[in-house]
Each structure stands twice: as structure tokens, then as C-alpha cells.
Scaffold this active site. Structure first.
Site: not given
Ligand code: NAD
Length: 425
Positions: A113, A153
């Protein structure tokens, strides 16, 4: 318990949580002492100083990290997070979870990561490009298609992956698309990668709803986080007939008993970057969203939101962990003892769709042969289904929780590879 104490450089609540999970899983499968420390601790970590020129001409230095937790099963694999709360410990925990996840779903990868301490919303597009490029430039000696393959991410996206792959390729003198996944289609990205994590979450939610005897059309869903994962999970579940009753992002939450218009909310984020201007529901707080009465609760933002205070107040039937590490160790133990009726799809299984399609993207890049979206999604669901079945078998065989079943499978496979390779020299 492993003998080597965790290094203080990783010290953080989230790293401690990942270590506690590991210790518990390793005890549950009697992982031999000789292999425990090697399996648990990150293989290596790189700390980066990242100077960039701001648009006003000043120079600002950001701090970034890359942690490669496991390199024994293949190249390390994992996303890059741009967020103000990033720490080396958080990145190490996320890298550890990537190791168990890739092993659980049967990918020939280790786990890694990366992260940069920055609030991307405070940088202009050009500044973001400089930072993404500088991050990759500093990592050139440590990553690559057969060493460690970054992906998006929190706070990073397709566009930034495009800049990163361009930076790596410029150092090589030729386009090397397999160096990064989650890229734009024009640079060798895969059909279906953008929606892969959310589509995978929706697939697994539907499968577990089937087990509960609830048709998707009767399910209500609350989703915390409306970025790549939360937004695409909402879209896919709405298409499967579920009613999304609550959504939120870092700017606030919205509730609508008749169902949120998901496409409208996605259009709002696409044009204004967040949900602030969304007018399709009544305001609700994060706490209200997490404790809402609904069929499915999907945390899809950050770690450690389901705390021992929130856990007793959960009113969902199914908790689908789209985010990494959303449930603290203590909250998880509480749920295990007090809510046997609550079905949990643990993060390492629930959000594995992203890394599975990243793997497909990498294969397509290495072979220079590209698949259709239908082919990608069909293969994705098949691979998720196999992992799901393996977890259910492990669960009924050892009477484990679903989380313990998933983690023990992942950890055992990593340990097996290390034992098979032996110690060099
Ligand atoms: P992203 O940046 O696209 O979205 C994150 C979202 O969370 C945004 O809408 C943001 O406003 C919101 N957020 C942040 N702080 C917040 C809070 N305090 N309250 C409510 N909402 C809040 O990120 P993502 O890629 O969607 O990742 C989200 C999660 O999924 C993370 O834990 C990441 O590690 C996990 N993940 C992502 C992927 C991927 O392919 N992008 C794959 C596996 C896991």
C-alpha cells in the site's frame, strides 16, 4: 503470539488492529512459530520526501510512503492513498490486509500500500499531477510490473494512475502499462476496472441476501462514503433492485425513505466533486447513517468507524465492509458475542473485486490482448464466488466467524508460500 514486537515506526491504532487480527487468526490455525514473524511483519517500507512546485511558485515538500508487506507470492499489489490523515502505520496495516486479500482470492500477488499526507481537494489539477508524478518518480527503483504494482485508493483516481504510468514509462523509454493498474482505457486500462470494487460488493451483497431469503427488491441499503467504491456499489445495487435509503460523504449525509436517486447523486459528485449540492434527501449525520434501520449497511469510506460505541446500536441485517478495516477489533469481538444474527462480509472478501480486476488489467497489459466488459465482469463474479465458497467451507469446518475464516485462509496461503520458498540464504 509472535515473538518480534511490532516496530515503533508503524505505531498507530490501525496497525495495532491489523496485528491483533493477525495474532488471533494465527492462533486459530496454530501457525508455527517459525513462520509467524515472517508472515506478520512488513517486508520493507519506503519513506519519501516529495517536493513539488505550487502554482504560486513556492516549493512545498510532502511526505509519502510505500509499504511492501509480502513479496513471497508474487509482485506486491496495492493502492495509493492521498489523504491528510495518512500515516506509515496506516499504510502498513492496509498493506497487511492486501496480503491476506490477494491470497484469499487466489491471485499471484503479495500485498502493498502507498500513501501521501495531503488533502487533494486543496491542490489544483496541475499541482496534483506534479505530486502524483513525483511520488512515482521517487518509487521507480522500488516498483514495476514484476515487483510492486500500484493502483488507486482513497483520494486517487484513474487520471492520477495515468500520470504515474507515464512517469514510470518515461524512465524506461517505452510505455509499460503493467506498472500501474486502474489506468484510463486509453493507456491500457481494463474495461470494468472503474466499477469493479463496487460491482463486486453488490454481487456479494446479493449472494448473502439470497442466503437470508431477502430479494434485492425488498432490501434497503445505507452507504457511508460516496467515492469510487460507495458510488459504484450504490449504482450496482440500485440496478439489482435494492432501495438505497441513505448515502454520505465527508461533507454530509442524506436520507430518503422513498429511495435516493443514485444517478442524480453520482452526477452531483461528477460535476462538483462532492455531495454538498445534493438535494435529493434529508440531512443525516454519520452516526445516524451507521445506526439506521436497514437491511444492508455498507461502510465505504475509511477505517475504524464501527467502534464499540456504535456496534451495539447497529440495526442492519448484513454489514458489507466495502472499506478496509471499518470495524475495530473490540467492536468486532462485541458483535461476535452479541449479534450472532448479524451477517458480516469482511473487508478482505467484500472489496476484493478491485484487486481482482486490477489483476485482469495487468494480465491484459502483459499479453497485449484486451477483453470486453462482459468478459471482465463474468470472470470477476466467478473469482469472487470461488473465494466466497472457500470462506463458507472454512467457516463451517472450523466454526469460525466469516472474518476469521477469510483471514485464516489468506494468512495460511501466505505462510505456505514462505515455507515452500524456504529461507535464503
Ligand atoms: P474515494 O476517495 O473515491 O472515496 C472515499 C469516499 O469517502 C468519499 O466520498 C469521501 O467523501 C468519503 N469520506 C471520507 N471521509 C468521510 C467521512 N468522515 N464520512 C463520510 N464519508 C467520508 O475512495 P474509494 O476508492 O472509494 O475507497 C473507499 C474505501 O474502499 C477505502 O477504505 C479503500 O481503501 C477501499 N477500497 C478501495 C478500492 C478501490 O478500488 N478504489 C478497492 C478496495 C478497497
Amino acid at each position: 503470539m509472535s515473538k518480534l514486537p511490532s516496530s515503533p515506526i508503524y505505531s498507530s491504532d490501525v496497525y495495532l488492529m491489523a496485528c491483533k487480527q493477525f495474532d488471533r487468526a494465527a492462533d486459530a490455525i496454530n501457525l508455527p512459530e517459525t513462520i509467524r514473524d515472517r508472515t506478520k511483519h512488513p517486508r520493507r517500507a519506503v519513506v519519501l520526501s516529495l517536493p513539488i512546485q505550487r502554482d504560486d511558485g513556492t516549493v512545498q515538500v510532502f511526505e509519502g510512503y510505500r509499504v511492501q508487506h509480502n513479496l513471497s507470492n508474487g509482485p506486491a499489489k496495492g493502492g495509493v492513498r492521498f489523504h491528510p490523515e495518512v500515516s506509515l502505520g496506516e499504510v502498513a496495516a492496509l498493506a497487511m490486509w492486501m496480503s491476506w486479500k490477494t491470497a484469499l482470492v487466489g491471485l499471484p500477488y503479495g500485498g502493498a500500500k502507498g500513501g501521501v499526507i495531503v488533502d487533494p481537494s486543496r491542490l489544483s489539477e496541475r499541482e496534483l499531477e506534479r505530486l502524483a508524478r513525483r511520488y512515482m518518480q521517487e518509487l521507480v527503483p522500488f516498483v514495476g510490473p514484476h515487483v510492486d504494482v500500484p493502483a488507486p485508493d482513497v483520494g486517487t483516481n484513474e487520471r492520477m494512475m495515468g500520470w504515474m504510468v507515464d512517469t514510470w514509462s518515461n524512465h524506461r523509454g517505452r510505455l509499460e502499462p503493467a506498472a500501474v493498474t486502474g489506468k484510463p482505457l486509453a493507456l491500457g486500462g481494463s474495461q470494468g476496472r472503474r466499477e469493479a470494487t463496487g460491482a463486486g460488493v453488490a454481487y456479494l451483497v446479493s449472494r448473502y441476501l439470497e442466503d437470508l431469503g431477502v430479494p434485492p427488491s425488498e432490501a434497503t441499503v445505507a452507504i457511508q462514503g460516496f467515492g469510487n467504491v460507495g458510488g459504484e456499489a450504490a449504482r450496482a445495487l440500485a440496478r439489482r433492485g435494492a432501495k438505497i435509503v441513505a448515502i454520505s460523504d465527508h461533507t454530509g449525509g442524506y436520507f430518503n425513505a422513498r429511495g435516493i436517486d443514485v444517478e442524480k447523486a453520482l452526477a452531483c459528485v461528477a460535476t462538483t466533486r462532492d455531495l454538498r449540492a445534493f438535494d435529493g434527501g434529508d440531512a443525516l449525520s454519520n452516526e445516524q447513517l451507521l445506526t439506521l434501520e436497514c437491511t444492508v449497511l455498507i461502510p465505504a469510506a475509511l477505517e475504524r468507524v464501527i467502534t464499540p460505541e456504535i456496534a451495539p446500536r447497529l440495526r442492519c441485517r448484513l454489514l458489507a465492509e466495502a472499506a478496509n478495516g471499518p470495524t475495530t477489533f473490540a467492536a468486532d469481538r462485541w458483535l461476535e458475542e452479541n449479534r450472532p444474527d448479524l451477517e458480516i462480509i469482511p473487508d478482505v472478501l467484500c472489496n476484493a473485486g478491485g484487486v481482482i480486476v486490477s489483476y485482469f488489467e495487468w494480465i491484459q497489459n502483459l499479453e497485449n490482448y484486451y477483453w470486453t466488459r462482459d468478459e471482465v465482469l463474468e470472470k470477476l463474479f466467478l473469482q469472487l464466488e470461488r473465494a466466497r465458497e472457500a470462506v463458507e467451507r472454512q467457516r463451517s469446518r472450523y466454526k469460525f466467524t466469516r472474518r476469521l475464516a477469510a483471514q485464516t485462509l489468506g494468512i495460511q496461503r501466505v505462510a505456505d508460500a514462505k515455507m515452500a520458498r524456504g529461507l535464503y540464504p
